[in-house]
Scaffold this motif. Structure first.
Motif, PDB file in Angstrom:
ATOM      1  N   ARG A   8      -7.584   7.751  -4.307  1.00 30.36           N
ATOM      2  CA  ARG A   8      -7.392   6.753  -5.376  1.00 30.36           C
ATOM      3  C   ARG A   8      -7.108   5.368  -4.818  1.00 30.36           C
ATOM      4  NH1 ARG A   8      -4.585  11.027  -8.055  1.00 30.36           N
ATOM      5  NH2 ARG A   8      -2.631  10.218  -7.261  1.00 30.36           N
ATOM      6  N   SER A   9      -6.514   5.315  -3.639  1.00 31.94           N
ATOM      7  CA  SER A   9      -6.190   4.020  -3.041  1.00 31.94           C
ATOM      8  C   SER A   9      -7.317   3.516  -2.132  1.00 31.94           C
ATOM      9  CB  SER A   9      -4.883   4.112  -2.256  1.00 31.94           C
ATOM     10  OG  SER A   9      -5.064   4.870  -1.081  1.00 31.94           O
TER      11      SER A   9
ATOM     12  N   GLU B 186       2.502   1.706  -3.492  1.00 32.95           N
ATOM     13  CA  GLU B 186       1.525   2.209  -4.465  1.00 32.95           C
ATOM     14  C   GLU B 186       1.263   3.698  -4.267  1.00 32.95           C
ATOM     15  OE1 GLU B 186      -1.866  -0.297  -3.947  1.00 32.95           O
ATOM     16  OE2 GLU B 186      -0.899  -2.016  -4.913  1.00 32.95           O
ATOM     17  N   LEU B 187       1.101   4.106  -3.019  1.00 33.72           N
ATOM     18  CA  LEU B 187       0.883   5.527  -2.743  1.00 33.72           C
ATOM     19  C   LEU B 187       2.085   6.362  -3.148  1.00 33.72           C
ATOM     20  CD1 LEU B 187      -0.945   5.789   0.685  1.00 33.72           C
ATOM     21  CD2 LEU B 187      -1.630   6.834  -1.447  1.00 33.72           C
TER      22      LEU B 187
ATOM     23  N   SER C 219       2.281   6.817  -6.815  1.00 31.18           N
ATOM     24  CA  SER C 219       1.281   7.751  -7.331  1.00 31.18           C
ATOM     25  C   SER C 219       1.677   9.204  -7.069  1.00 31.18           C
ATOM     26  CB  SER C 219      -0.096   7.457  -6.734  1.00 31.18           C
ATOM     27  OG  SER C 219      -0.157   7.841  -5.382  1.00 31.18           O
TER      28      SER C 219
ATOM     29  N   ALA D 191      -4.232  11.194  -3.817  1.00 30.82           N
ATOM     30  CA  ALA D 191      -3.570   9.892  -3.834  1.00 30.82           C
ATOM     31  C   ALA D 191      -4.249   8.932  -2.854  1.00 30.82           C
ATOM     32  CB  ALA D 191      -2.088  10.045  -3.498  1.00 30.82           C
TER      33      ALA D 191
ATOM     34  N   ILE E 295      -5.523   4.239   5.070  1.00 26.75           N
ATOM     35  CA  ILE E 295      -5.666   3.522   3.803  1.00 26.75           C
ATOM     36  C   ILE E 295      -5.994   2.056   4.073  1.00 26.75           C
ATOM     37  CG2 ILE E 295      -4.108   5.066   2.562  1.00 26.75           C
ATOM     38  CD1 ILE E 295      -1.988   2.818   2.781  1.00 26.75           C
TER      39      ILE E 295
ATOM     40  N   GLU F 192       0.823  -1.205   0.000  1.00 26.68           N
ATOM     41  CA  GLU F 192       0.000   0.000   0.000  1.00 26.68           C
ATOM     42  C   GLU F 192       0.863   1.264   0.000  1.00 26.68           C
ATOM     43  OE1 GLU F 192      -0.204  -2.267   2.631  1.00 26.68           O
ATOM     44  OE2 GLU F 192      -1.820  -3.448   1.789  1.00 26.68           O
TER      45      GLU F 192
END
Length: 130
Positions: free
Chosen positions: A57-58, A32-33, A36, A54, A83, A29
């Motif tokens: 989006r997650s 990915e953040l 981005s 961001a 998140i 996670e």
């Protein structure tokens, strides 16, 4: 980007432990953040909005941001995010704007930032009661 020193820091219990025997890794996670947010050029003024987008989006959310004020080295501002983690359980993570205002890096909470996690947990509990 995430420095090896930050990646190797012990994580707060809310994120689980680290296997100190293996190569330091970050939860997917956070990677990915961070990806981005790669190439961020908005400076301090655009930090909060970039992190908010961001996180959304997650599947997460920005809880709050504040001046770093010596909590984390080489950092101007800290954003506290919630998140989805493994199994969709929510976890608290930090987005850090560097001293130059040109790069955002992600970090799992550690012993230095544990008070922020406790504050975030209290903040979430308060919002859920309202």
């Amino acid at each position: 980007m995430i420095s090896p020193e930050i990646a190797a820091r012990p994580q707060a219990s809310a994120l689980g432990g680290i296997d100190h025997q293996s190569e330091p890794t970050l939860p997917m996670e956070l990677l990915e953040l961070e990806l981005s947010l790669e190439g961020y050029t908005g400076g301090e003024a655009g930090f909060c909005e970039a992190v908010r987008r961001a996180a959304a989006r997650s599947g997460g959310e920005l809880l709050f941001d504040l001046p770093a004020a010596g909590l984390v080295q080489d950092c101007r501002r800290i954003a506290v995010l919630r998140i989805p983690g493994d199994g969709q359980a929510m976890r608290v993570v930090l987005a850090l704007l560097d001293d130059h205002g040109t790069e955002i890096r992600m970090q799992a909470p550690d012993e230095d930032t544990a008070p922020l996690v406790r504050f975030a947990d209290a903040f979430i509990e308060l919002l859920e009661r309202i």
